[in-house]
Design a protein around this motif. Structure first.
Motif, PDB file in Angstrom:
ATOM      1  N   UNK A  18       0.752  -1.525  -0.079  1.00 39.26           N
ATOM      2  CA  UNK A  18       0.418  -0.075  -0.009  1.00 39.26           C
ATOM      3  C   UNK A  18       0.732   1.365  -0.071  1.00 39.26           C
ATOM      4  N   UNK A  19       1.947   0.738   0.642  1.00 37.75           N
ATOM      5  CA  UNK A  19       2.487   2.290   0.624  1.00 37.75           C
ATOM      6  C   UNK A  19       3.703   2.717  -0.537  1.00 37.75           C
ATOM      7  N   UNK A  20       3.465   1.740  -0.596  1.00 39.29           N
ATOM      8  CA  UNK A  20       4.244   1.845  -3.060  1.00 39.29           C
ATOM      9  C   UNK A  20       3.838   2.500  -3.807  1.00 39.29           C
ATOM     10  N   UNK A  21       2.604   2.176  -2.998  1.00 41.45           N
ATOM     11  CA  UNK A  21       1.245   2.564  -4.433  1.00 41.45           C
ATOM     12  C   UNK A  21       0.790   4.226  -4.009  1.00 41.45           C
ATOM     13  N   UNK A  22       0.858   4.534  -2.756  1.00 43.69           N
ATOM     14  CA  UNK A  22       0.519   5.456  -2.592  1.00 43.69           C
ATOM     15  C   UNK A  22       1.298   6.346  -2.914  1.00 43.69           C
ATOM     16  N   UNK A  23       3.016   6.290  -2.930  1.00 40.65           N
ATOM     17  CA  UNK A  23       4.148   6.530  -3.030  1.00 40.65           C
ATOM     18  C   UNK A  23       4.369   6.468  -4.805  1.00 40.65           C
ATOM     19  N   UNK A  24       3.911   6.014  -5.529  1.00 42.36           N
ATOM     20  CA  UNK A  24       3.734   5.727  -6.991  1.00 42.36           C
ATOM     21  C   UNK A  24       3.087   7.094  -7.143  1.00 42.36           C
ATOM     22  N   UNK A  25       1.996   7.086  -6.637  1.00 38.69           N
ATOM     23  CA  UNK A  25       0.348   7.563  -7.265  1.00 38.69           C
ATOM     24  C   UNK A  25       1.005   9.453  -6.435  1.00 38.69           C
ATOM     25  N   UNK A  26       1.803   9.261  -6.027  1.00 36.59           N
ATOM     26  CA  UNK A  26       1.968  11.145  -6.389  1.00 36.59           C
ATOM     27  C   UNK A  26       2.927  11.898  -6.701  1.00 36.59           C
ATOM     28  N   UNK A  27       3.659  10.939  -6.630  1.00 38.66           N
ATOM     29  CA  UNK A  27       4.771  11.287  -7.687  1.00 38.66           C
ATOM     30  C   UNK A  27       4.312  12.063  -8.855  1.00 38.66           C
ATOM     31  N   UNK A  28       3.688  11.314  -9.082  1.00 39.12           N
ATOM     32  CA  UNK A  28       2.723  11.166 -10.611  1.00 39.12           C
ATOM     33  C   UNK A  28       1.848  12.367 -10.484  1.00 39.12           C
ATOM     34  N   UNK A  29       1.204  12.737  -9.265  1.00 37.85           N
ATOM     35  CA  UNK A  29      -0.152  13.601  -9.084  1.00 37.85           C
ATOM     36  C   UNK A  29       0.909  15.274  -8.998  1.00 37.85           C
ATOM     37  N   UNK A  30       1.433  14.505  -8.483  1.00 39.15           N
ATOM     38  CA  UNK A  30       2.512  16.224  -7.973  1.00 39.15           C
ATOM     39  C   UNK A  30       2.875  16.966  -9.646  1.00 39.15           C
ATOM     40  N   UNK A  31       3.744  15.858 -10.385  1.00 37.09           N
ATOM     41  CA  UNK A  31       4.111  16.205 -11.364  1.00 37.09           C
ATOM     42  C   UNK A  31       3.214  17.152 -12.261  1.00 37.09           C
ATOM     43  N   UNK A  32       1.508  16.793 -12.533  1.00 34.00           N
ATOM     44  CA  UNK A  32       0.379  17.001 -13.379  1.00 34.00           C
ATOM     45  C   UNK A  32      -0.064  18.384 -12.329  1.00 34.00           C
ATOM     46  N   UNK A  33       0.227  18.346 -10.976  1.00 35.95           N
ATOM     47  CA  UNK A  33      -0.035  19.765 -10.757  1.00 35.95           C
ATOM     48  C   UNK A  33       0.363  20.852 -10.812  1.00 35.95           C
ATOM     49  N   UNK A  34       2.042  20.722 -10.463  1.00 38.42           N
ATOM     50  CA  UNK A  34       3.152  21.569 -11.055  1.00 38.42           C
ATOM     51  C   UNK A  34       2.698  22.341 -11.932  1.00 38.42           C
ATOM     52  N   UNK A  35       2.323  21.009 -13.275  1.00 42.35           N
ATOM     53  CA  UNK A  35       2.529  21.725 -14.841  1.00 42.35           C
ATOM     54  C   UNK A  35       1.064  22.407 -15.777  1.00 42.35           C
TER      55      UNK A  35
END
Length: 224
Positions: free
Chosen positions: A206-223
């Motif tokens: 679950x930690x791995x899935x969550x950590x993989x989600x946030x990296x992509x989410x943050x990239x999309x957010x800052x762009x």
């Protein structure tokens, strides 16, 4: 990738319903506000319909204790054990801003805060469902003096949930939903962050899935 209702199947939480209890059993059912209540576990879909309801637990029972018991039953709630991070049940980051009101004042400043904002937005679904349920049926409202024992109150709660699901399909009552939405927004608070951590392989996944989600989410957010 984003965290929204297309990526999730529903929301899960507990709510307290007042109940009439003997003086002998009252200490087990007395909640933090001093009322005798039962803790009702429920899951709902994002159209605010209940998909699973388990009434009957004493008011002092924690959500995590109830969820662990559910896994030993012959019910159809198919999620991993516990309220912690799991491969199919994703919890917010502890120690990171979570309240929706906080993000109105100051937007997310990092990936974990962005995830918690999305998580909190989705989690309000079950709070909204509970709010509508209790406003539709005053017999289980938090302000009503209880007149029924646990077994009878269990049947009442289940009947109210069934009627709620039917009414959400034929008469959603948009004014009621809007009123509940406003109340949830102003009273929204975090409860899951205090849940103890469990260390096992599924939790680590679950930690791995969550950590993989946030990296992509943050990239999309800052762009944006």
């Amino acid at each position: 990738m984003d965290l929204n209702d297309e990526d999730c199947i529903g929301a899960l939480d507990g709510t307290h319903v007042r109940v009439k209890i003997s003086n002998e059993d009252a200490p087990r059912y007395r909640d933090r506000k001093g009322y005798t209540t039962q803790n009702v576990l429920a899951a709902c879909s994002f159209d605010l319909k209940f998909t699973y309801v388990l009434p009957g637990w004493e008011g002092t029972a924690s959500d995590s204790r109830i969820i662990k018991s559910v896994l030993t039953r012959n019910d159809n709630l198919k999620i991993p054990q516990g309220y912690m991070n799991r491969s199919r049940l994703i919890a917010p980051y502890r120690g990171v801003r979570y309240h929706l009101k906080e993000y109105f004042v100051r937007p997310p400043e990092n990936a974990k805060e962005l995830f918690n904002l999305h998580h909190a937005s989705l989690r309000t679904t079950i709070e909204r469902a509970f709010g509508i349920l209790k406003k539709r049926f005053s017999i289980i409202a938090s302000t009503i003096e209880p007149n029924y024992c646990v077994d009878t109150q269990n049947e009442i709660i289940l009947a109210c949930c069934i009627l709620h699901n039917y009414l959400m399909g034929v008469d959603p009552d948009e004014s009621l939903i809007a009123k509940v939405d406003e109340e949830v927004l102003h009273s929204h608070c975090e409860r899951v962050a205090s849940t103890p951590r469990e260390d096992d392989e599924d939790a680590r996944q679950g930690d791995i899935i969550r950590d993989s989600l946030i990296s992509v989410m943050w990239q999309n957010y800052v762009q944006m």
